[in-house]
Motif scaffolding. Structure first.
Motif, short mmCIF file in Angstrom:
data_model
loop_
_atom_site.label_atom_id
_atom_site.label_comp_id
_atom_site.label_asym_id
_atom_site.label_seq_id
_atom_site.Cartn_x
_atom_site.Cartn_y
_atom_site.Cartn_z
N LEU A 50 -8.13 23.36 20.99
CA LEU A 50 -9.40 22.71 21.33
C LEU A 50 -9.41 22.29 22.80
CD1 LEU A 50 -12.12 21.70 20.25
CD2 LEU A 50 -11.01 19.54 19.68
N THR A 51 -8.29 21.76 23.28
CA THR A 51 -8.18 21.43 24.70
C THR A 51 -8.27 22.69 25.55
OG1 THR A 51 -6.79 19.52 24.17
CG2 THR A 51 -6.74 20.30 26.44
N TYR A 52 -7.63 23.76 25.08
CA TYR A 52 -7.71 25.06 25.77
C TYR A 52 -9.17 25.52 25.88
CZ TYR A 52 -8.09 30.17 25.45
OH TYR A 52 -8.47 31.47 25.59
N ALA A 53 -9.92 25.38 24.79
CA ALA A 53 -11.32 25.81 24.80
C ALA A 53 -12.13 24.99 25.79
CB ALA A 53 -11.91 25.70 23.40
N LYS A 54 -11.85 23.70 25.86
CA LYS A 54 -12.57 22.86 26.82
C LYS A 54 -12.23 23.26 28.25
CE LYS A 54 -12.98 18.78 23.84
NZ LYS A 54 -12.64 17.37 23.65
N GLN A 55 -10.95 23.54 28.51
CA GLN A 55 -10.57 23.96 29.85
C GLN A 55 -11.21 25.30 30.19
OE1 GLN A 55 -8.71 22.42 32.41
NE2 GLN A 55 -9.68 24.14 33.42
N ASP A 105 -17.96 14.26 18.05
CA ASP A 105 -18.18 15.21 19.13
C ASP A 105 -17.41 14.77 20.38
OD1 ASP A 105 -19.09 16.98 21.02
OD2 ASP A 105 -21.21 16.82 20.46
N GLY A 106 -16.35 15.51 20.69
CA GLY A 106 -15.52 15.18 21.85
C GLY A 106 -16.06 15.68 23.17
N THR A 107 -17.26 16.28 23.15
CA THR A 107 -17.84 16.80 24.40
C THR A 107 -19.03 15.99 24.87
OG1 THR A 107 -19.36 18.34 23.30
CG2 THR A 107 -17.12 19.11 23.72
N LEU A 108 -19.32 14.86 24.23
CA LEU A 108 -20.47 14.05 24.63
C LEU A 108 -20.30 13.53 26.05
CD1 LEU A 108 -21.13 11.83 21.47
CD2 LEU A 108 -22.43 13.83 22.21
N ASN A 109 -21.39 13.47 26.77
CA ASN A 109 -21.38 12.87 28.10
C ASN A 109 -21.51 11.36 27.95
OD1 ASN A 109 -21.39 12.52 30.86
ND2 ASN A 109 -23.56 13.04 31.08
N SER A 110 -20.47 10.76 27.38
CA SER A 110 -20.46 9.33 27.08
C SER A 110 -19.05 8.81 27.27
CB SER A 110 -20.91 9.09 25.64
OG SER A 110 -20.59 7.77 25.22
N ASP A 111 -18.93 7.66 27.90
CA ASP A 111 -17.61 7.06 28.06
C ASP A 111 -17.03 6.66 26.70
OD1 ASP A 111 -17.39 7.23 30.87
OD2 ASP A 111 -18.78 5.55 31.07
N GLY A 112 -17.91 6.39 25.71
CA GLY A 112 -17.41 6.10 24.38
C GLY A 112 -16.66 7.26 23.78
N ASN A 150 -14.80 21.22 15.02
CA ASN A 150 -14.69 22.67 15.07
C ASN A 150 -15.35 23.21 16.34
OD1 ASN A 150 -13.35 22.89 12.61
ND2 ASN A 150 -15.25 23.00 11.45
N TYR A 151 -14.75 24.27 16.87
CA TYR A 151 -15.30 24.93 18.06
C TYR A 151 -15.55 26.40 17.74
CZ TYR A 151 -15.37 27.41 22.52
OH TYR A 151 -15.72 28.24 23.55
N PHE A 152 -16.76 26.89 18.08
CA PHE A 152 -17.12 28.28 17.82
C PHE A 152 -17.43 28.97 19.15
CE2 PHE A 152 -18.22 25.79 14.11
CZ PHE A 152 -17.68 26.54 13.06
N ASP A 153 -16.76 30.11 19.38
CA ASP A 153 -16.98 30.89 20.59
C ASP A 153 -17.93 32.04 20.25
OD1 ASP A 153 -16.80 32.71 22.78
OD2 ASP A 153 -14.88 31.81 23.34
N ASN A 154 -19.14 31.97 20.78
CA ASN A 154 -20.16 32.97 20.44
C ASN A 154 -19.82 34.36 20.98
OD1 ASN A 154 -21.77 31.08 19.09
ND2 ASN A 154 -22.74 30.44 21.00
N ASN A 155 -18.96 34.42 22.00
CA ASN A 155 -18.62 35.70 22.60
C ASN A 155 -17.38 36.35 22.02
OD1 ASN A 155 -20.81 35.53 24.48
ND2 ASN A 155 -19.59 34.08 25.70
N ASN A 158 -12.07 27.78 16.89
CA ASN A 158 -11.06 26.78 16.51
C ASN A 158 -11.62 25.99 15.33
OD1 ASN A 158 -8.44 25.56 17.30
ND2 ASN A 158 -9.67 23.70 17.50
N VAL A 159 -11.34 26.46 14.13
CA VAL A 159 -11.98 25.93 12.92
C VAL A 159 -10.92 25.46 11.94
CG1 VAL A 159 -13.51 26.44 10.99
CG2 VAL A 159 -13.93 27.49 13.23
N CYS A 160 -11.11 24.24 11.47
CA CYS A 160 -10.20 23.66 10.47
C CYS A 160 -11.04 23.15 9.31
CB CYS A 160 -9.39 22.53 11.08
SG CYS A 160 -8.25 21.74 9.93
N ASP A 161 -10.72 23.60 8.10
CA ASP A 161 -11.47 23.17 6.92
C ASP A 161 -11.22 21.68 6.64
OD1 ASP A 161 -12.45 25.72 6.51
OD2 ASP A 161 -10.79 26.29 5.19
N ALA A 162 -12.28 21.01 6.17
CA ALA A 162 -12.14 19.60 5.81
C ALA A 162 -11.27 19.45 4.57
CB ALA A 162 -13.52 18.99 5.57
#
Length: 519
Positions: A143-148, A430-437, A486-491, A497-501
């Motif tokens: 997930l960190t890799y996908a963000k980078q 959501d770890g990608t929010l533009n929020s300091d929280g 979960n992270y989905f790469d459309n390309n 990066n998907v993990c079942d609940a």
């Protein structure tokens, strides 16, 4: 050649930005349990129209207006988690001090004017969460890799190497130290990550929200009852967790663990008002209406987080900041009826829209020389509040209860609660929010809890001016746990990066005792 970059976050800012907390942590503070006197719990809390129990001070304040004698009470007991796995940081069974209070009743003609105070534990955080599952190549590291890869961690310089001196774009504390495990091949300008095979999570939650209620109430000719309560709330939340991933590296398998300790402390205030009335003068049937303002919380959160592997390497960070949280308005309707002096029936309905939780930045503090004291200013965290609106929803609580007296000194009680889900099924942290929280969150996991069912019973015994009451409560809630979003790469679907609940539950038993005295 391939190089491994170890990135360390610069968490000590020259000027700390304004901060707010995130949705899932806020929901823990805002939720409430069924708790109070043993009589109140034994009847499932369905006493908002029946009144004459000190626990109604916080649900329908007019219930205190039905007292005809002064009284005081003390409640305590045990809370035990049925389905908890052993975890050194937590205990499955804990003692609990649940309530203490009094009502002073004074008569004036055909009416009464009553004053009351009550403390009760509105939220008991004691809970052990355990979950484990396969990962099948999904991981925190990926997930960190996908963000980078998508430019959400560090911007890259002209050579494609991450510029660790540049401010972060959108990430959280774990990204700051998980990035240490990413691999970069400058010749291919490509990022690599080590695949994961499985994970385990163990977390112990501890603490409470204590509520101190001050009430004034009365009745008009024993037909209309009015009440007003001001409440002070004391938050004391703790958790410690260990999240472990098993990964496969170039040199063989290894593990990484996130150890996280989080504390939330603070206080809040709210105001509650209610009315109870008998529509038919000759009938004991009563209706109740209540309303509660938001609880306006001033809170401080602290954390200490360590990411380590089983080869001795580790990175850590931590932070502390103030924020505000405003809970939603709460509305209640209730009905109660008595038959002779041997049967009482109650029903209550409450509604609160938790999609309107207001997470707020503290934008500044000032000293008021006129009143003498420090005050803070704040503004809503719009990005986090939009996420809350997409994640949480309105909660309906239905409470039913009865009390039967086979003899004047003995009472038998039964109750039932249904609490609708607070979380939407599609909600996620959501770890990608533009929020300091989001940025300062130290855990990526989340649980979408479903509805809660409570079954209660109890027995009471009156001897002279004393009353002794015992209640039992069984509470059951199921949920779905996810270790990260979960992270989905459309390309490129291979980059998903998907993990079942994983299904988890919180099944609790409570044994509650109350000692009361009338004077």
């Amino acid at each position: 050649m391939m190089k491994k970059y170890i990135f360390v976050a610069a968490m000590a800012f020259a000027a700390m930005p304004v901060l707010a907390q995130e949705t899932y942590e806020n929901a823990k503070v805002a939720a409430e349990d069924l708790n109070g006197t043993a009589r109140y719990v034994g009847m499932g809390g369905a006493m908002e129209a029946l009144g004459a129990d000190i626990s109604t001070i916080g649900t329908n304040p007019a219930g205190i207006g039905l007292f005809r004698r002064s009284t005081m009470g003390l409640s305590f007991g045990l809370v035990s988690q049925q389905d908890a796995a052993d975890f050194s940081a937590g205990n499955k069974t804990n003692m609990s001090f649940d309530q203490i209070g009094f009502v002073y009743s004074s008569r004036s003609g055909g009416s009464f004017l009553n004053f009351g105070f009550n403390y009760h534990k509105s939220r008991n955080f004691d809970y052990i969460l355990s979950a484990a599952d396969k990962l099948n190549n999904a991981s925190q590291n990926k997930l960190t890799y996908a963000k980078q890869k998508n430019g959400l961690l560090f911007p890259s310089n002209a050579d494609g190497v991450p510029d660790i001196g540049h401010p972060y774009v959108q990430c959280n504390q774990l990204d700051d130290i998980y990035a240490r495990n990413l691999n970069y091949d400058p010749d291919l300008n490509t990022w690599f990550y080590d695949p994961a095979t499985s994970y385990t999570m163990d977390r112990a939650h501890k603490g409470y929200v204590g509520e101190y209620d001050f009430n004034i109430s009365g009745n008009l000719n024993d037909r209309v009852y009015l009440g007003f309560t001001m409440g002070l709330h004391d938050v004391n939340y703790r958790h410690y967790s260990e999240y472990v991933e098993q990964l496969q590296g170039p040199s063989g398998p290894y593990s990484m663990m996130v150890s996280d300790e989080r504390k939330i402390d603070g206080s809040g205030v709210d105001v509650k008002a209610g009315v109870i009335f008998r529509p038919v003068e000759t009938s004991p049937f009563r209706l109740g209406i209540s309303i509660a303002t938001p609880t306006w919380y001033d809170l401080t959160t602290r954390n200490s987080t360590v990411v380590s592997d089983n080869m001795g390497a580790s990175q850590s960070n931590g932070e502390s900041y103030d924020y505000k949280l405003y809970t939603p308005w709460k509305f209640g309707l209730s009905a109660g009826h008595t038959i002779g002096n041997y049967l009482a029936l109650g029903a209550s309905y409450e509604f609160a829209d938790y999609a309107h939780l207001d997470s707020r930045y503290v934008t500044g503090e000032y000293y008021d020389y006129w009143y003498g004291g420090y005050y803070s200013e704040s503004e809503s965290d719009d990005a986090m509040n939009d996420h809350t609106d997409r994640t949480l929803k309105g909660v309906s609580t239905l409470k039913l209860g009865l009390e039967y007296k086979p003899a004047p000194e003995i009472a038998v009680r039964f109750g039932y609660n249904y609490v609708s889900p607070m979380y939407k099924e599609e909600g996620f942290k959501d770890g990608t929010l533009n929020s300091d929280g989001s940025y300062y969150s130290s855990a990526t996991d989340y649980t979408n809890w479903k509805s809660t069912n409570r079954i209660t019973c109890g027995i009471g015994y009156n001897v002279g001016n004393m009353n002794l009451d015992v209640a039992y409560q069984y509470s059951s809630t199921n949920g779905e746990f996810s270790p990260f979003m979960n992270y989905f790469d459309n390309n490129d679907k291979s980059e998903d990066n998907v993990c079942d609940a994983v299904n988890v539950s919180n099944k609790r038993h409570q044994l509650l005792f109350t000692i009361g005295y009338k004077f």
